[in-house]
Design an enzyme around this catalytic site. Structure first.
Site, PDB file in Angstrom:
ATOM      1  N   PRO A   1     107.521 -32.990 -12.443  1.00  0.00           N
ATOM      2  CA  PRO A   1     108.488 -33.615 -11.517  1.00  0.00           C
ATOM      3  C   PRO A   1     107.927 -34.808 -10.751  1.00  0.00           C
ATOM      4  CG  PRO A   1     107.920 -31.376 -10.794  1.00  0.00           C
ATOM      5  CD  PRO A   1     107.298 -31.582 -12.141  1.00  0.00           C
TER       6      PRO A   1
ATOM      7  N   GLU B   1     103.703 -23.516 -11.155  1.00  0.00           N
ATOM      8  CA  GLU B   1     103.407 -24.622 -10.234  1.00  0.00           C
ATOM      9  C   GLU B   1     102.949 -25.883 -10.957  1.00  0.00           C
ATOM     10  OE1 GLU B   1     104.066 -24.594  -6.898  1.00  0.00           O
ATOM     11  OE2 GLU B   1     104.979 -22.673  -7.413  1.00  0.00           O
TER      12      GLU B   1
ATOM     13  N   ARG C   1     117.741 -40.862 -30.161  1.00  0.00           N
ATOM     14  CA  ARG C   1     118.874 -41.710 -30.515  1.00  0.00           C
ATOM     15  C   ARG C   1     118.505 -43.187 -30.616  1.00  0.00           C
ATOM     16  NH1 ARG C   1     121.615 -44.081 -26.492  1.00  0.00           N
ATOM     17  NH2 ARG C   1     123.697 -44.014 -27.379  1.00  0.00           N
TER      18      ARG C   1
ATOM     19  N   ASP D   1     125.090 -49.935 -25.041  1.00  0.00           N
ATOM     20  CA  ASP D   1     124.801 -48.861 -24.090  1.00  0.00           C
ATOM     21  C   ASP D   1     124.716 -49.344 -22.652  1.00  0.00           C
ATOM     22  OD1 ASP D   1     124.597 -46.685 -25.684  1.00  0.00           O
ATOM     23  OD2 ASP D   1     122.415 -46.726 -25.864  1.00  0.00           O
TER      24      ASP D   1
HETATM   25  N1  SAH Z   1     105.882 -26.608  -7.430  1.00  0.00           N
HETATM   26  C1  SAH Z   1     106.047 -27.712  -8.327  1.00  0.00           C
HETATM   27  C2  SAH Z   1     107.188 -27.439  -9.256  1.00  0.00           C
HETATM   28  C3  SAH Z   1     106.788 -27.096 -10.627  1.00  0.00           C
HETATM   29  S1  SAH Z   1     108.205 -26.872 -11.614  1.00  0.00           S
HETATM   30  C4  SAH Z   1     106.375 -28.954  -7.505  1.00  0.00           C
HETATM   31  O1  SAH Z   1     106.725 -28.795  -6.350  1.00  0.00           O
HETATM   32  O2  SAH Z   1     106.323 -30.059  -8.022  1.00  0.00           O
HETATM   33  C5  SAH Z   1     107.568 -26.139 -13.029  1.00  0.00           C
HETATM   34  C6  SAH Z   1     107.552 -27.012 -14.246  1.00  0.00           C
HETATM   35  O3  SAH Z   1     108.885 -27.424 -14.527  1.00  0.00           O
HETATM   36  C7  SAH Z   1     106.755 -28.295 -14.140  1.00  0.00           C
HETATM   37  O4  SAH Z   1     105.420 -28.099 -14.495  1.00  0.00           O
HETATM   38  C8  SAH Z   1     107.459 -29.182 -15.130  1.00  0.00           C
HETATM   39  O5  SAH Z   1     106.996 -28.992 -16.450  1.00  0.00           O
HETATM   40  C9  SAH Z   1     108.892 -28.715 -15.087  1.00  0.00           C
HETATM   41  N2  SAH Z   1     109.761 -29.580 -14.275  1.00  0.00           N
HETATM   42  C10 SAH Z   1     110.445 -29.202 -13.166  1.00  0.00           C
HETATM   43  N3  SAH Z   1     111.169 -30.221 -12.665  1.00  0.00           N
HETATM   44  C11 SAH Z   1     110.965 -31.268 -13.487  1.00  0.00           C
HETATM   45  C12 SAH Z   1     111.438 -32.622 -13.495  1.00  0.00           C
HETATM   46  N4  SAH Z   1     112.262 -33.086 -12.580  1.00  0.00           N
HETATM   47  N5  SAH Z   1     111.024 -33.411 -14.493  1.00  0.00           N
HETATM   48  C13 SAH Z   1     110.161 -32.973 -15.447  1.00  0.00           C
HETATM   49  N6  SAH Z   1     109.680 -31.718 -15.476  1.00  0.00           N
HETATM   50  C14 SAH Z   1     110.071 -30.874 -14.515  1.00  0.00           C
END
Ligand code: SAH
Length: 226
Positions: free
Chosen positions: A89, A116, A154, A169
């Protein structure tokens, strides 16, 4: 030619159903795209097939261990020369230009996090690119990986039947994403804008450009400023 996606995940079964149908499903059938999901647990060596452990320094939750991820990628490497992407994220935000930069590769190796996140030594050891699909937190990287795969697939030549639809697009060159209509021309008293039935292509182009510019929803952060 084509693009090969190898996904490393604790839920490999999620991927086939998502890509059996539609444009990507057809691309897989025609060999334009290859998609393989690998079970991270197959690269563990203990009886419990454990992929996670407690975070150093304390704190809640668990962290994906480095060894199974690195061993999985090493085993895939021989068949896939492409860059490694970690779904996280806090990564670089996925947009159309990021998708386009990945669509020119021969392959991608995508690692899905859980808990996490993934031990940071994976990023360093594999020189991986971290990509996020937006500023919100999901329970795992599988759905983000599917979003990335769909957006990149795509753009692979020959995947979308009519290349004209890629050129028009949203986000490609000038603002697109104008309101679209199809038959019937009138439905429950709602009619299609006259200009679209006029056959005047210059006027249609102008109308579409104007509508697309108006339609853009400002990002919430920009909205708050005003
Ligand atoms: N505690 C962490 C959250 C981990 S979420 C934090 O606060 O950032 C768990 C997993 O979900 C991550 O390792 C990732 O692979 C995936 N994930 C969650 N949200 C995501 C997002 N917006 N984009 C990409 N991967 C995401």
């Amino acid at each position: 030619m084509g693009l090969r996606f190898d996904v490393v995940t604790i839920f490999p079964g999620m991927f086939a159903p998502a890509f059996q149908q539609g444009v990507v499903g057809r691309a897989i059938e025609r060999g334009k795209v290859e998609l393989l999901a690998h079970d991270l647990r197959d690269f563990t060596h203990d009886r419990h097939r454990q992929v996670d452990d407690m975070p150093f320094g304390g704190g809640p939750g668990m962290v994906i261990k480095p060894e199974p991820v690195i061993e999985a990628v090493e085993s895939i490497r021989a068949q896939n020369p492409g860059p490694v992407v970690l779904m996280e994220p806090w990564g670089e935000r996925l947009d159309q230009s990021v998708a386009a930069s990945l669509a020119v590769e021969r392959g991608l190796i995508i690692v899905c996090g859980r808990y996490e996140g993934i031990d940071d030594r994976v990023r360093v050891a594999l020189d991986a690119r971290e990509i996020s699909i937006g500023d919100y937190v999901l329970t795992g990287g599988e759905i983000p990986a599917m979003v990335l795969i769909d957006a990149v697939a795509r753009l692979v030549p020959g995947v979308v039947g009519d290349p004209g639809s890629l050129a028009q697009d949203s986000f490609s060159s000038e603002p697109a994403g104008w309101p679209q209509f199809t038959r019937p021309a009138e439905y429950r008293g709602m009619t299609v804008p006259d200009v679209l039935l006029s056959g005047d292509h210059a006027r249609i182009r102008q109308w579409r450009r104007q509508q697309a510019a108006q339609r853009r929803v400002p990002h919430t952060k920009e909205l708050k400023k005003t």
